[in-house]
Design a protein around this motif. Structure first.
Motif, PDB file in Angstrom:
ATOM      1  N   ARG A 184       0.855  -1.184   0.000  1.00 14.56           N
ATOM      2  CA  ARG A 184       0.000   0.000   0.000  1.00 14.56           C
ATOM      3  C   ARG A 184       0.893   1.237   0.000  1.00 14.56           C
ATOM      4  O   ARG A 184       1.590   1.516   0.981  1.00 14.56           O
ATOM      5  CB  ARG A 184      -0.908  -0.030   1.236  1.00 14.56           C
ATOM      6  CG  ARG A 184      -1.903   1.111   1.297  1.00 14.56           C
ATOM      7  CD  ARG A 184      -2.738   1.055   2.562  1.00 14.56           C
ATOM      8  NE  ARG A 184      -3.759   0.018   2.500  1.00 14.56           N
ATOM      9  CZ  ARG A 184      -3.836  -1.013   3.316  1.00 14.56           C
ATOM     10  NH1 ARG A 184      -2.932  -1.173   4.267  1.00 14.56           N
ATOM     11  NH2 ARG A 184      -4.795  -1.911   3.207  1.00 14.56           N
ATOM     12  N   TYR A 185       0.878   1.995  -1.111  1.00 13.84           N
ATOM     13  CA  TYR A 185       1.789   3.137  -1.197  1.00 13.84           C
ATOM     14  C   TYR A 185       1.334   4.137  -2.270  1.00 13.84           C
ATOM     15  O   TYR A 185       0.432   3.862  -3.060  1.00 13.84           O
ATOM     16  CB  TYR A 185       3.213   2.651  -1.522  1.00 13.84           C
ATOM     17  CG  TYR A 185       3.385   2.084  -2.915  1.00 13.84           C
ATOM     18  CD1 TYR A 185       3.948   2.851  -3.936  1.00 13.84           C
ATOM     19  CD2 TYR A 185       2.998   0.780  -3.223  1.00 13.84           C
ATOM     20  CE1 TYR A 185       4.107   2.335  -5.211  1.00 13.84           C
ATOM     21  CE2 TYR A 185       3.155   0.254  -4.486  1.00 13.84           C
ATOM     22  CZ  TYR A 185       3.713   1.038  -5.478  1.00 13.84           C
ATOM     23  OH  TYR A 185       3.857   0.527  -6.750  1.00 13.84           O
ATOM     24  N   TRP A 186       1.993   5.295  -2.272  1.00 14.32           N
ATOM     25  CA  TRP A 186       1.766   6.322  -3.286  1.00 14.32           C
ATOM     26  C   TRP A 186       2.694   6.058  -4.466  1.00 14.32           C
ATOM     27  O   TRP A 186       3.913   6.058  -4.313  1.00 14.32           O
ATOM     28  CB  TRP A 186       2.068   7.713  -2.709  1.00 14.32           C
ATOM     29  CG  TRP A 186       0.987   8.304  -1.875  1.00 14.32           C
ATOM     30  CD1 TRP A 186       0.915   8.334  -0.509  1.00 14.32           C
ATOM     31  CD2 TRP A 186      -0.186   8.978  -2.350  1.00 14.32           C
ATOM     32  NE1 TRP A 186      -0.235   8.982  -0.104  1.00 14.32           N
ATOM     33  CE2 TRP A 186      -0.926   9.385  -1.220  1.00 14.32           C
ATOM     34  CE3 TRP A 186      -0.683   9.274  -3.622  1.00 14.32           C
ATOM     35  CZ2 TRP A 186      -2.129  10.082  -1.309  1.00 14.32           C
ATOM     36  CZ3 TRP A 186      -1.883   9.964  -3.723  1.00 14.32           C
ATOM     37  CH2 TRP A 186      -2.594  10.360  -2.586  1.00 14.32           C
ATOM     38  N   SER A 187       2.138   5.853  -5.650  1.00 22.07           N
ATOM     39  CA  SER A 187       2.955   5.721  -6.866  1.00 22.07           C
ATOM     40  C   SER A 187       3.035   7.076  -7.565  1.00 22.07           C
ATOM     41  O   SER A 187       2.147   7.922  -7.437  1.00 22.07           O
ATOM     42  CB  SER A 187       2.376   4.653  -7.803  1.00 22.07           C
ATOM     43  OG  SER A 187       1.030   4.953  -8.132  1.00 22.07           O
TER      44      SER A 187
ATOM     45  N   ALA B 229       0.971  -1.377 -10.868  1.00 27.63           N
ATOM     46  CA  ALA B 229       0.458  -0.187 -10.202  1.00 27.63           C
ATOM     47  C   ALA B 229      -0.725   0.439 -10.942  1.00 27.63           C
ATOM     48  O   ALA B 229      -0.765   0.471 -12.168  1.00 27.63           O
ATOM     49  CB  ALA B 229       1.574   0.843 -10.049  1.00 27.63           C
ATOM     50  N   ALA B 230      -1.680   0.946 -10.161  1.00 23.67           N
ATOM     51  CA  ALA B 230      -2.856   1.610 -10.718  1.00 23.67           C
ATOM     52  C   ALA B 230      -2.522   3.071 -11.025  1.00 23.67           C
ATOM     53  O   ALA B 230      -1.900   3.764 -10.219  1.00 23.67           O
ATOM     54  CB  ALA B 230      -4.015   1.538  -9.729  1.00 23.67           C
TER      55      ALA B 230
ATOM     56  N   THR C 108      -6.310  -6.370  -3.773  1.00 24.66           N
ATOM     57  CA  THR C 108      -7.436  -6.078  -4.648  1.00 24.66           C
ATOM     58  C   THR C 108      -6.926  -5.355  -5.879  1.00 24.66           C
ATOM     59  O   THR C 108      -6.255  -4.333  -5.777  1.00 24.66           O
ATOM     60  CB  THR C 108      -8.465  -5.175  -3.937  1.00 24.66           C
ATOM     61  OG1 THR C 108      -8.936  -5.857  -2.780  1.00 24.66           O
ATOM     62  CG2 THR C 108      -9.635  -4.861  -4.860  1.00 24.66           C
ATOM     63  N   ASP C 109      -7.215  -5.875  -7.052  1.00 20.50           N
ATOM     64  CA  ASP C 109      -6.771  -5.247  -8.293  1.00 20.50           C
ATOM     65  C   ASP C 109      -7.711  -4.107  -8.639  1.00 20.50           C
ATOM     66  O   ASP C 109      -8.889  -4.325  -8.887  1.00 20.50           O
ATOM     67  CB  ASP C 109      -6.762  -6.289  -9.429  1.00 20.50           C
ATOM     68  CG  ASP C 109      -6.055  -5.773 -10.660  1.00 20.50           C
ATOM     69  OD1 ASP C 109      -5.742  -4.560 -10.705  1.00 20.50           O
ATOM     70  OD2 ASP C 109      -5.821  -6.578 -11.578  1.00 20.50           O
ATOM     71  N   THR C 110      -7.175  -2.867  -8.649  1.00 20.78           N
ATOM     72  CA  THR C 110      -8.001  -1.696  -8.914  1.00 20.78           C
ATOM     73  C   THR C 110      -7.918  -1.239 -10.362  1.00 20.78           C
ATOM     74  O   THR C 110      -8.504  -0.244 -10.730  1.00 20.78           O
ATOM     75  CB  THR C 110      -7.572  -0.534  -8.001  1.00 20.78           C
ATOM     76  OG1 THR C 110      -6.171  -0.280  -8.206  1.00 20.78           O
ATOM     77  CG2 THR C 110      -7.815  -0.869  -6.546  1.00 20.78           C
TER      78      THR C 110
END
Length: 218
Positions: A31-34, A74-75, A171-173
């Motif tokens: 869980r992170y900021w890309s 990454a989303a 969960t794939d967003t």
């Protein structure tokens, strides 16, 4: 007795089958900021971190909070703003540059427990010409939070806690796409090698159990 042996083999078969299915269905992520660059009409995963990237006047950059396994997984930010849309009301100034930022705080599914993501927004940062993306972000989205390794943990105070923690059952967003067709026999469309090996082991155990039961009757 033979019936009990066959029941044990059946139970083993069920356990191996369920275990194989669980391994393929559940994946670990973080869980992170890309961090993203806008190239034309496409978001591209940034090759530098925000602390070392030096955007130019007119650039569009984005940040997305989500659970992702890696950069390929990454989303992307869900909005696609243009520089003109974001910075139209910010006139150019000598010695300064304007950077359009898209901030996507993600979905409730990707939020840490007990937190609700703020609505996505855009901002035009006007900063000195030598400023980094981190400087631009600090100009329009405080408070920022970093960990001891200089990893960006929070933008505009979100999330309140946590920083790049591992999350199981990701969960794939991303938008779903039709599976690619391939003639390669090593594609993911068939059973895994682990599952095939498990089935072979089950068949061998079953045959041994039947042979042993017949031998005892004889």
């Amino acid at each position: 007795m033979p019936g009990h042996r066959l029941t044990a083999v059946t139970a083993l078969a069920l356990a191996l089958t369920l275990g194989a299915g669980a391994g393929s269905a559940e994946a670990a992520g973080y869980r992170y900021w890309s961090f993203w660059d806008r190239q034309g009409t496409t978001w591209t995963y940034a090759t530098q971190g925000p602390a070392t990237a030096h955007p130019s006047d007119g650039d569009v950059q984005g940040f997305r909070f989500a659970v992702s396994a890696d950069s390929k997984d990454a989303a992307t930010p869900r909005s696609a703003p243009t520089f003109a849309e974001v910075c139209a009301s910010t006139p150019a100034k000598p010695g300064r540059k304007r950077v359009a930022l898209a901030l996507d705080f993600g979905t409730p599914q990707d939020a840490p427990g007990g937190e609700t993501p703020p609505a996505a927004r855009t901002a035009c940062a006007q900063v000195p010409e030598d400023a980094t993306t981190a400087d631009a972000l600090a100009a329009v989205a405080k408070p920022l939070r970093y960990n001891s390794a200089a990893l960006l943990c929070a933008i505009a105070g979100y999330p309140h806690t946590g920083c790049g923690e591992q999350v199981s059952g990701k969960t794939d967003t991303r938008p779903t796409a039709a599976p690619k067709k391939s003639s390669d026999s090593s594609s993911d469309s068939g059973p895994s090698l682990g599952l095939m090996a498990g089935i072979a082991a089950i068949v061998t155990l079953a045959a041994a159990a039947i042979w042993q039961s017949r031998r005892r009757r004889d």
